[in-house]
Design a protein around this motif. Sequence first.
Motif: not given
Length: 196
Positions: A11-12, A88-90, A159-163, A167-168
């Motif tokens: 993702t990053l 995660f974004f997709y 913001l785009f995936y409920p971590l 997990r955050y």
Amino acid sequence: MLRTIAMMYITLLPAIFAGAFVMLWCKLPILKFMAKPIDCGRNFVDGRRIFGDHKTWKGILGYVLFNILFAILWGFACKNQTLSGLNFFYQNNENTVLFNLLIGALIGLGYALFELPNSFMKRRFDITPGKSTSGFSRVFFIFLDQADSVFGVALVVWLFYPLGILRYLAYVLVGAVTHLLINMLLYAMKLRKNMV
């Protein structure tokens, strides 16, 4: 667990590349008019600089531009089903150039803006920009130097995936360790003055 860590990196990956390129970008003799401190050399009420000389408009621009560039390029690579399924974004959003431009800009801003509170705190402790201190505060600031931007970047993912909070925080820890290793590599390549 290994799948989650793989997803974090996939993702990053654009942010990792962008962070490395910004180091080089800030050293290039272009857009010199933007290589000015964002605090304009002003002091806080305690008489110390607000952020210091190392936080510049050119750096913020670089974080945004390079994150946009690498997010769009990585979006094309992630048309592959395997990579897309591990990003995660997709998971909840379509992989489009416009979406990747948006997340690139947000990650760039998150990266740059979340470095500022750390710089502000270090000025309050009278720590010279780009340097560290001694004792327990040294360990604290070494960790914070690696993790500050990751707090912002992982927040954009959230913001785009409920971590979720665990997990955050894991994202921040993995990101901080990765950031430390990359800084060591950049130091070895003489692109950084300090290892941490």
